[in-house]
Design a protein around this motif. Structure first.
Motif, PDB file in Angstrom:
ATOM      1  N   ARG A  37       0.834  -1.203   0.000  1.00 48.16           N
ATOM      2  CA  ARG A  37       0.000   0.000   0.000  1.00 48.16           C
ATOM      3  C   ARG A  37       0.864   1.246   0.000  1.00 48.16           C
ATOM      4  O   ARG A  37       0.518   2.261  -0.590  1.00 48.16           O
ATOM      5  CB  ARG A  37      -0.876   0.004   1.249  1.00 48.16           C
ATOM      6  CG  ARG A  37      -1.842  -1.140   1.239  1.00 48.16           C
ATOM      7  CD  ARG A  37      -2.500  -1.281   2.598  1.00 48.16           C
ATOM      8  NE  ARG A  37      -3.909  -1.465   2.371  1.00 48.16           N
ATOM      9  CZ  ARG A  37      -4.864  -1.009   3.150  1.00 48.16           C
ATOM     10  NH1 ARG A  37      -4.582  -0.319   4.225  1.00 48.16           N
ATOM     11  NH2 ARG A  37      -6.117  -1.223   2.852  1.00 48.16           N
ATOM     12  N   LYS A  38       1.985   1.167   0.717  1.00 46.98           N
ATOM     13  CA  LYS A  38       2.843   2.335   0.850  1.00 46.98           C
ATOM     14  C   LYS A  38       3.596   2.596  -0.455  1.00 46.98           C
ATOM     15  O   LYS A  38       3.692   3.721  -0.916  1.00 46.98           O
ATOM     16  CB  LYS A  38       3.839   2.084   1.990  1.00 46.98           C
ATOM     17  CG  LYS A  38       4.302   3.340   2.686  1.00 46.98           C
ATOM     18  CD  LYS A  38       5.200   2.988   3.865  1.00 46.98           C
ATOM     19  CE  LYS A  38       6.615   3.467   3.618  1.00 46.98           C
ATOM     20  NZ  LYS A  38       7.579   2.868   4.525  1.00 46.98           N
ATOM     21  N   ASN A  39       4.134   1.532  -1.022  1.00 49.58           N
ATOM     22  CA  ASN A  39       5.032   1.713  -2.170  1.00 49.58           C
ATOM     23  C   ASN A  39       4.358   1.572  -3.520  1.00 49.58           C
ATOM     24  O   ASN A  39       4.950   1.909  -4.530  1.00 49.58           O
ATOM     25  CB  ASN A  39       6.183   0.710  -2.106  1.00 49.58           C
ATOM     26  CG  ASN A  39       7.029   0.908  -0.865  1.00 49.58           C
ATOM     27  OD1 ASN A  39       7.081   2.015  -0.346  1.00 49.58           O
ATOM     28  ND2 ASN A  39       7.647  -0.148  -0.402  1.00 49.58           N
ATOM     29  N   LYS A  40       3.164   1.011  -3.499  1.00 50.54           N
ATOM     30  CA  LYS A  40       2.457   0.774  -4.758  1.00 50.54           C
ATOM     31  C   LYS A  40       3.351   0.091  -5.795  1.00 50.54           C
ATOM     32  O   LYS A  40       3.454   0.516  -6.935  1.00 50.54           O
ATOM     33  CB  LYS A  40       1.927   2.098  -5.356  1.00 50.54           C
ATOM     34  CG  LYS A  40       1.296   3.052  -4.361  1.00 50.54           C
ATOM     35  CD  LYS A  40      -0.198   2.816  -4.261  1.00 50.54           C
ATOM     36  CE  LYS A  40      -0.900   3.775  -3.300  1.00 50.54           C
ATOM     37  NZ  LYS A  40      -1.420   3.088  -2.120  1.00 50.54           N
ATOM     38  N   CYS A  41       4.064  -0.932  -5.359  1.00 50.98           N
ATOM     39  CA  CYS A  41       4.929  -1.629  -6.315  1.00 50.98           C
ATOM     40  C   CYS A  41       4.126  -2.653  -7.086  1.00 50.98           C
ATOM     41  O   CYS A  41       3.139  -3.160  -6.596  1.00 50.98           O
ATOM     42  CB  CYS A  41       5.925  -2.472  -5.686  1.00 50.98           C
ATOM     43  SG  CYS A  41       7.049  -2.362  -4.580  1.00 50.98           S
TER      44      CYS A  41
END
Lengths: 405, 405
Positions: free
Chosen positions: A392-396
Motif C-alpha cells: 500500500r505504501k510503495n504501490k509496487c
C-alpha cells in the motif's frame, strides 16, 4: 568493594587460554566412523597408532571449574567420575551411549533424553543458526514432540576459540548429534569442517554459502568478524534509535492506551480480545514499526481517532470462533476468572456475537484489510501485515518488503 | 454490507490461476548469460530459436491490476508503458538497465538505486531468508551504506506458485540482482534453481541444505509444506501460550512497574536509563522469558523485592559513559527536554555519577553478573544474558541454551 565470582568469570568468558589445533587434540579421541585399526587407505587417521582413551580435556575442566565457582560447589570430583570419560568413542546404540557418557553429562541432560540431538555452534549470537534450524524443523513438525519423535537442540554461542569449538564437536560425536554452525571466522569454520569429518559428525555450515555468494555478488571480501567481536562495535545508527523508539512507542500504546497518539503509529491493529494484537504489535515493533493496537469490545465505544487516521494503515484481525473460544478459556484460567466472568468472556454465544460486532466495524471501514489469524503463528500474520503495508505504501507492481543496508 | 476491494484482494492473495512451467515461460525471455544466437554447445537454450522480446506477463498484469484496484487508479496503461517491457534481456550497465526496465518499475525503485540488489523469495514468511541475509551482510558492514556501497534487499514472501516465482526471478535478472530463497516445496525450489541457471541469476538456497541434513539425521522426510500453507496450522501449543504470557508479563513490568511481581519474572534486568533494558526485555520475552526491568535512578529508592528475589536471575547492565551520553542526548532531543532537564539527564557529570551509583549497587550484590552493553546490539546482549541464565539454571559443563521440539 567486593568483586563477585560471577562477574570475574563473565569478563573472562570469551578469553580462554591460547587455542589448540585439531592435530594436537586428535590423539585423545577415536572417531566414530573409523575402523579400530587404521587401514592403509584410511585418510581419516594420518597420525598413526590408534589412541583409545578419551580423557577429560583442560577446556572441560575449566568450564566445570568455572561453573563450580559460580554455583558454590566443591571443585574436587570423585575419581570414578573422571574415569567415566576414559572410554571408547561413541556408537549410535543408546545402551552404549549411556555407558560412554560421563555421569555429569547424564545429570545435565536427564530431562532431555531421548530423541535426536542437534548441536548449534556460533562465534556470534547463534540466533541465525537457531532461526534456520527452527525453520527447517518446521518441515518435520508432523513427527516432533507431540508425535513421539522429539528433537533436542543445544545452542553454543560466542564460541570464538578453536579449543572450545573442538570440545563441543567432540561432545556432539559422543551424543550422536548433528552439528549446525555459523562461524564468521573462516579458520574456525575450516576447523569445524575438519573435525566433523574426522569424528563422523554430520554437519551443515549455515553462514558460509550465503556469505560467499554475497561476497561474489558485491565484489568484496567478508570481514570474518562475528557479531560482538572486539573491533566490530554495533553502531548507534539511525536505524538503532528508530527501532528502540518503535518498541517504546508500541509498549505505551498497547491495548488501546493513548488513542490520541494513533496518528503517530505506522500500523494500527484492531481486533477482539485474544486475536493476538499484543504479540503481533511487539513483533512488528522489533522490526522498526510503531504499532498501536485497539481492542474491539462489544459495548465499548471506539476512539474517534481510529476513524480519522489514514485508513491504509489500519488492519483488522479476525479468527475462527471455536479457536478463539479455546484461547479465551485458557486465558480465563490463567487470570483466575470466576464462572460468571469466564462464561461471559469465553462462552460461545458471547464469542460469536463479539466477532460479529467486529465484522460490522470492518464492513463499515472497507479500506481496512481484514486478516484471518486462525492457525497462524505471530510471524506468519506479521508477514501478511507487512506485505500489505509495503504494498500500500510503495504501490509496487510486485508486493515486497524492501530494506537498505 | 459492503465488501471492500482490499479485502477481496487479500483473500485471493495466495490463490493465483493455475501455475505455468518454466518451459512455457522461457520463450518470452532471453537469459543474460546467453549468446544472442544459440550455439550448438549451448545447453542453456534447449528450446531452439531465440525469442528476443520480453512481454508483460499475465501475472504481472494481475498484480498491477490488483494494486490499481486497491489504489483506485485507472486500469488502462498507455501503450508506451507496455512497450517498455518488449526489450532485450538485461545487461549490467546502468544506462541499459534504465532503458530496459519498465517505467513503472523505475518509479518504484527510485529511492533505492544505486547499489547492489539482493532478492529474497520464500513460500513462507521469508523471515529465515531475511535473517540469514542480515547475518551475512554483517560481514560486509565495513563497506555498506555508510561507506558508500549500499545493498538493497527485497523480500517476496508467501510466493507459493511457480508463475509468480518465475516473474520475480525474471525481474532479478533484469536488475542484475542475486537471489536468496527458502522454498519448502521441493518442486518450487527446483524451479528456482533451473530458472536462476537459465537466466544467469546467482542464487543461494538457504533452506534445502539444512532441511536435507536434518532429514537424514532424523531418518524422516520433510513435509515440503511452508509455514502458513493450508493444512499446516500453527498449533495452540503450551509454548504458544507461554510465549504470549511472557510478552504480556514483560510489557506490564516495563520500567519498574509492579515491583511486587518481580519474583514471578524469569529474568530481571537492572541498569540506569538508556542501557537498553526495555528493548532487551522485549527481545527476551519473544523468546518466552518473563522479564522485569528495574531502572536505577540516583536518589530513587529501589524496590525491596529486588533484593529478596533469587539473585541468580538478576542481571546488571552497564555502559561506557561517553556512549551513554550520546544515547541520552538523542533521547532528550526526541522527548523535547529543555536545556536544564537535558543537562541533568545527559550532562557528563550526571552520567558518570549515575553509573557510579549503579556500580555501587552491583558491588553490593555480587551474585548479579554485570553485562557491558557498549557497542552491543540488543541481540548480542540477549545472547550473553541467556547463556549465563541457562548456565546458572542448568549447571551444565558447557554453557548452552537447550530447547526441545
Amino acid at each position: 568493594m567486593m568483586a563477585s565470582a560471577s562477574r570475574l568469570n563473565l569478563s573472562n568468558f570469551h578469553r580462554p587460554p591460547p587455542s589448540t589445533t585439531i592435530a594436537e587434540l586428535k590423539p585423545t579421541f577415536t572417531p566414530r566412523t573409523q575402523p579400530t585399526k587404521p587401514t592403509p587407505d584410511s585418510d581419516a587417521t594420518p597420525s598413526g597408532p590408534e589412541p583409545r582413551k578419551l580423557k577429560p580435556s583442560p577446556q572441560l575442566n575449566r568450564w566445570s571449574r568455572a561453573r563450580a565457582i559460580r554455583s558454590g560447589r566443591k571443585l574436587d570430583r570423585p575419581v570414578s567420575r573422571t574415569k567415566a570419560w576414559e572410554m571408547d568413542p561413541p556408537a549410535r546404540s543408546p545402551e552404549t551411549e549411556v555407558l560412554q557418557s560421563p555421569p555429569r553429562e547424564r545429570e545435565d541432560d536427564r530431562e532431555l533424553a531421548p530423541g535426536k540431538t542437534i548441536y548449534m555452534v556460533s562465534d556470534g549470537t547463534g540466533w541465525t543458526a537457531e532461526h534456520s534450524v527452527n525453520a527447517a524443523l518446521g518441515q518435520f513438525d508432523y513427527c516432533l514432540v507431540d508425535r513421539g519423535c522429539p528433537v533436542n537442540t543445544h545452542l553454543f554461542s560466542g564460541i570464538d576459540d578453536v579449543e572450545r569449538l573442538l570440545e563441543i564437536i567432540k561432545q556432539a560425536a559422543k551424543e550422536g548429534a548433528m552439528l549446525v554452525y555459523t562461524l564468521a571466522d573462516n579458520s574456525m569454520a575450516e576447523s569445524a569442517r575438519q573435525a566433523c569429518r574426522l569424528w563422523g559428525v554430520p554437519s551443515t555450515d549455515i553462514l558460509s554459502p550465503i556469505t560467499e555468494a554475497i561476497s561474489s555478488h558485491l565484489g568484496v571480501s567478508p570481514s570474518g568478524l562475528p557479531r560482538g567481536a572486539p573491533g566490530r562495535n554495533f553502531p548507534l545508527s539511525e536505524e538503532y534509535f528508530q527501532r528502540i523508539e518503535a518498541i517504546e512507542f508500541t509498549i505505551k500504546q498497547d491495548d488501546g492506551a493513548l488513542p490520541q497518539n494513533l496518528q503517530k503509529a505506522d500500523i494500527i491493529l484492531a481486533g477482539v480480545s485474544r486475536t493476538g494484537k499484543t504479540p503481533l504489535s511487539i513483533y512488528l515493533a522489533q522490526k522498526g514499526y510503531k504499532v498501536a493496537n485497539v481492542p474491539l469490545v462489544m459495548g465499548v465505544a471506539l476512539p474517534k481517532m481510529l476513524f480519522e487516521v489514514d485508513p491504509e494503515k489500519v488492519f483488522g484481525l479476525t479468527i475462527n470462533p471455536v479457536v478463539l473460544q479455546t484461547i479465551r478459556r485458557s486465558r480465563a484460567k490463567t487470570l483466575g476468572f470466576g464462572d460468571d466472568l469466564s462464561s461471559n468472556y469465553s462462552g460461545m454465544d458471547h464469542v460469536r456475537k463479539e466477532l460479529e460486532f467486529a465484522s460490522r466495524i470492518f464492513a463499515q471501514n472497507p479500506a481496512w484489510p481484514v486478516i484471518e489469524v486462525t492457525g497462524k503463528a505471530i510471524e506468519e500474520t506479521a508477514a501478511v501485515v507487512l506485505r500489505l503495508h509495503q504494498d500500500r505504501k510503495n504501490k509496487c507492481s510486485m508486493p515486497r518488503i524492501s530494506k537498505r543496508y
